[in-house]
Write a protein that holds these residues in place. Structure first.
Motif, PDB file in Angstrom:
ATOM      1  N   GLN A  26       0.765  -1.319  -0.013  1.00 15.54           N
ATOM      2  CA  GLN A  26      -0.169  -0.105  -0.068  1.00 15.54           C
ATOM      3  C   GLN A  26       0.832   1.256  -0.007  1.00 15.54           C
ATOM      4  OE1 GLN A  26      -2.658  -0.313   3.431  1.00 15.54           O
ATOM      5  NE2 GLN A  26      -3.675  -1.886   2.252  1.00 15.54           N
ATOM      6  N   ALA A  27       2.224   1.251   0.438  1.00 18.12           N
ATOM      7  CA  ALA A  27       2.865   2.392   0.725  1.00 18.12           C
ATOM      8  C   ALA A  27       3.919   2.600  -0.358  1.00 18.12           C
ATOM      9  CB  ALA A  27       3.733   2.335   1.965  1.00 18.12           C
ATOM     10  N   ARG A  28       3.525   1.994  -1.445  1.00 22.98           N
ATOM     11  CA  ARG A  28       4.684   2.082  -2.634  1.00 22.98           C
ATOM     12  C   ARG A  28       4.364   3.495  -3.062  1.00 22.98           C
ATOM     13  NH1 ARG A  28       5.290  -3.138  -5.735  1.00 22.98           N
ATOM     14  NH2 ARG A  28       4.462  -4.626  -4.385  1.00 22.98           N
ATOM     15  N   PRO A  29       5.776   4.060  -3.591  1.00 26.03           N
ATOM     16  CA  PRO A  29       5.749   5.413  -4.305  1.00 26.03           C
ATOM     17  C   PRO A  29       5.173   5.772  -5.444  1.00 26.03           C
ATOM     18  CG  PRO A  29       7.930   4.435  -4.429  1.00 26.03           C
ATOM     19  CD  PRO A  29       7.103   3.026  -3.563  1.00 26.03           C
ATOM     20  N   GLU A  30       4.471   6.851  -5.500  1.00 29.83           N
ATOM     21  CA  GLU A  30       3.613   7.062  -6.735  1.00 29.83           C
ATOM     22  C   GLU A  30       4.736   7.776  -7.642  1.00 29.83           C
ATOM     23  OE1 GLU A  30       0.769  10.175  -5.653  1.00 29.83           O
ATOM     24  OE2 GLU A  30      -0.056   8.759  -4.219  1.00 29.83           O
ATOM     25  N   VAL A  31       4.467   7.732  -8.889  1.00 28.78           N
ATOM     26  CA  VAL A  31       5.325   8.395  -9.794  1.00 28.78           C
ATOM     27  C   VAL A  31       5.410   9.830  -9.867  1.00 28.78           C
ATOM     28  CG1 VAL A  31       5.335   8.546 -12.216  1.00 28.78           C
ATOM     29  CG2 VAL A  31       4.554   6.539 -11.475  1.00 28.78           C
ATOM     30  N   GLY A  32       6.743  10.348  -9.469  1.00 26.41           N
ATOM     31  CA  GLY A  32       6.679  11.773  -9.175  1.00 26.41           C
ATOM     32  C   GLY A  32       6.281  12.308  -7.869  1.00 26.41           C
ATOM     33  N   GLY A  33       5.933  11.361  -7.058  1.00 26.10           N
ATOM     34  CA  GLY A  33       5.641  11.943  -5.434  1.00 26.10           C
ATOM     35  C   GLY A  33       6.276  11.010  -4.504  1.00 26.10           C
ATOM     36  N   ALA A  34       6.313  11.583  -3.465  1.00 30.71           N
ATOM     37  CA  ALA A  34       6.859  10.941  -2.318  1.00 30.71           C
ATOM     38  C   ALA A  34       6.120   9.616  -1.946  1.00 30.71           C
ATOM     39  CB  ALA A  34       7.109  11.648  -1.138  1.00 30.71           C
ATOM     40  N   SER A  35       6.766   8.607  -1.416  1.00 33.28           N
ATOM     41  CA  SER A  35       6.037   7.424  -0.647  1.00 33.28           C
ATOM     42  C   SER A  35       5.118   7.962   0.543  1.00 33.28           C
ATOM     43  CB  SER A  35       6.893   6.372  -0.559  1.00 33.28           C
ATOM     44  OG  SER A  35       7.791   6.632   0.697  1.00 33.28           O
ATOM     45  N   GLU A  36       4.203   7.402   0.556  1.00 28.80           N
ATOM     46  CA  GLU A  36       3.609   7.844   1.878  1.00 28.80           C
ATOM     47  C   GLU A  36       3.673   6.610   3.065  1.00 28.80           C
ATOM     48  OE1 GLU A  36      -0.646   8.912   1.174  1.00 28.80           O
ATOM     49  OE2 GLU A  36      -0.173   9.778  -0.476  1.00 28.80           O
ATOM     50  N   GLY A  37       4.172   7.082   4.008  1.00 33.29           N
ATOM     51  CA  GLY A  37       4.341   6.037   5.082  1.00 33.29           C
ATOM     52  C   GLY A  37       5.734   5.116   5.114  1.00 33.29           C
ATOM     53  N   GLY A  38       5.924   4.243   3.969  1.00 31.69           N
ATOM     54  CA  GLY A  38       7.136   3.724   3.797  1.00 31.69           C
ATOM     55  C   GLY A  38       7.356   2.571   4.707  1.00 31.69           C
ATOM     56  N   PHE A  39       8.775   2.533   5.063  1.00 34.50           N
ATOM     57  CA  PHE A  39       9.021   1.379   6.204  1.00 34.50           C
ATOM     58  C   PHE A  39       8.529   1.524   7.394  1.00 34.50           C
ATOM     59  CE2 PHE A  39      12.204  -0.316   9.174  1.00 34.50           C
ATOM     60  CZ  PHE A  39      12.220  -1.438   8.863  1.00 34.50           C
ATOM     61  N   GLY A  40       8.346   2.878   8.043  1.00 33.61           N
ATOM     62  CA  GLY A  40       7.984   3.026   9.384  1.00 33.61           C
ATOM     63  C   GLY A  40       6.455   2.719   9.447  1.00 33.61           C
ATOM     64  N   SER A  41       5.760   3.007   8.531  1.00 34.01           N
ATOM     65  CA  SER A  41       4.293   2.519   8.585  1.00 34.01           C
ATOM     66  C   SER A  41       4.014   0.985   8.363  1.00 34.01           C
ATOM     67  CB  SER A  41       3.436   3.453   7.713  1.00 34.01           C
ATOM     68  OG  SER A  41       3.943   3.048   6.156  1.00 34.01           O
ATOM     69  N   ALA A  42       5.012   0.431   7.666  1.00 37.07           N
ATOM     70  CA  ALA A  42       4.836  -0.858   7.644  1.00 37.07           C
ATOM     71  C   ALA A  42       5.287  -1.647   8.899  1.00 37.07           C
ATOM     72  CB  ALA A  42       5.778  -1.480   6.429  1.00 37.07           C
ATOM     73  N   LEU A  43       6.347  -1.194   9.660  1.00 37.89           N
ATOM     74  CA  LEU A  43       6.903  -1.599  10.849  1.00 37.89           C
ATOM     75  C   LEU A  43       5.683  -1.297  11.865  1.00 37.89           C
ATOM     76  CD1 LEU A  43       9.105  -2.878  12.339  1.00 37.89           C
ATOM     77  CD2 LEU A  43       9.781  -0.612  12.717  1.00 37.89           C
ATOM     78  N   LYS A  44       5.204  -0.366  11.950  1.00 32.21           N
ATOM     79  CA  LYS A  44       4.138   0.062  12.881  1.00 32.21           C
ATOM     80  C   LYS A  44       2.831  -0.888  12.716  1.00 32.21           C
ATOM     81  CE  LYS A  44       1.128   3.876  14.559  1.00 32.21           C
ATOM     82  NZ  LYS A  44       0.464   5.037  14.411  1.00 32.21           N
ATOM     83  N   GLY A  45       2.496  -1.037  11.522  1.00 35.51           N
ATOM     84  CA  GLY A  45       1.240  -1.801  11.154  1.00 35.51           C
ATOM     85  C   GLY A  45       1.825  -3.441  11.554  1.00 35.51           C
ATOM     86  N   ALA A  46       2.953  -3.759  11.344  1.00 37.66           N
ATOM     87  CA  ALA A  46       3.344  -5.368  11.826  1.00 37.66           C
ATOM     88  C   ALA A  46       3.391  -5.265  13.421  1.00 37.66           C
ATOM     89  CB  ALA A  46       4.943  -5.600  11.194  1.00 37.66           C
ATOM     90  N   LEU A  47       3.748  -4.416  13.997  1.00 42.65           N
ATOM     91  CA  LEU A  47       3.711  -4.402  15.567  1.00 42.65           C
ATOM     92  C   LEU A  47       2.212  -4.378  15.968  1.00 42.65           C
ATOM     93  CD1 LEU A  47       6.635  -1.954  16.320  1.00 42.65           C
ATOM     94  CD2 LEU A  47       6.537  -4.494  16.445  1.00 42.65           C
ATOM     95  N   GLU A  48       1.339  -3.674  15.263  1.00 43.40           N
ATOM     96  CA  GLU A  48      -0.139  -3.534  15.713  1.00 43.40           C
ATOM     97  C   GLU A  48      -0.606  -4.672  15.636  1.00 43.40           C
ATOM     98  OE1 GLU A  48      -1.518  -0.161  13.757  1.00 43.40           O
ATOM     99  OE2 GLU A  48      -0.544   1.216  15.246  1.00 43.40           O
ATOM    100  N   SER A  49      -0.206  -5.358  14.504  1.00 46.69           N
ATOM    101  CA  SER A  49      -0.923  -6.795  14.190  1.00 46.69           C
ATOM    102  C   SER A  49      -0.300  -8.126  15.191  1.00 46.69           C
ATOM    103  CB  SER A  49      -0.351  -7.379  12.779  1.00 46.69           C
ATOM    104  OG  SER A  49      -1.046  -8.499  12.685  1.00 46.69           O
ATOM    105  N   VAL A  50       0.835  -7.974  15.435  1.00 42.57           N
ATOM    106  CA  VAL A  50       1.575  -8.656  16.633  1.00 42.57           C
ATOM    107  C   VAL A  50       0.945  -8.492  18.028  1.00 42.57           C
ATOM    108  CG1 VAL A  50       3.681  -9.613  17.690  1.00 42.57           C
ATOM    109  CG2 VAL A  50       3.782  -9.343  15.334  1.00 42.57           C
TER     110      VAL A  50
END
Length: 109
Positions: A26-50
């Motif tokens: 879900q946090a893939r960078p858009e063409v010409g734009g910055a990524s939203e979230g990135g690794f930090g949001s992926a890690l946060k989501g994983a921790l919340e899931s655990v």
């Protein structure tokens, strides 16, 4: 050289890995734009899931101890094992991140 791994159709074993993969797609960078979230949001989501898996296992364990007939021992044991696997995966990721940080800090400039 670009190495890419094709997405697997096999269900993932741990909720942490599943959440990290979902957040990463879900946090893939858009063409010409910055990524939203990135690794930090992926890690946060994983921790919340655990954390959610551990909370669910704890509540099922309490229900079994109170002899609730609607909760089976098998269901509880599976939830506990899922939470344990997710926690172990989280610990491995943390250890790898600490090791990478240590390696970077020890590099000579």
């Amino acid at each position: 050289m670009d190495f890419r791994i094709a997405p697997s159709s096999v269900p993932l074993a741990s909720p942490a890995v599943a959440a990290a993969r979902a957040a990463a797609t879900q946090a893939r960078p858009e063409v010409g734009g910055a990524s939203e979230g990135g690794f930090g949001s992926a890690l946060k989501g994983a921790l919340e899931s655990v954390s959610a898996a551990q909370n669910q296992a704890g509540s099922l364990q309490r229900e079994v101890q109170m002899e609730n007939p609607k909760v089976s021992l098998e269901q509880t044991m599976v939830a506990i094992q899922k939470a344990q696997i997710g926690f172990q995966a989280t610990m491995h990721v943390r250890n790898r991140m600490v090791q990478a940080y240590t390696d970077i800090m020890n590099m000579q400039v």
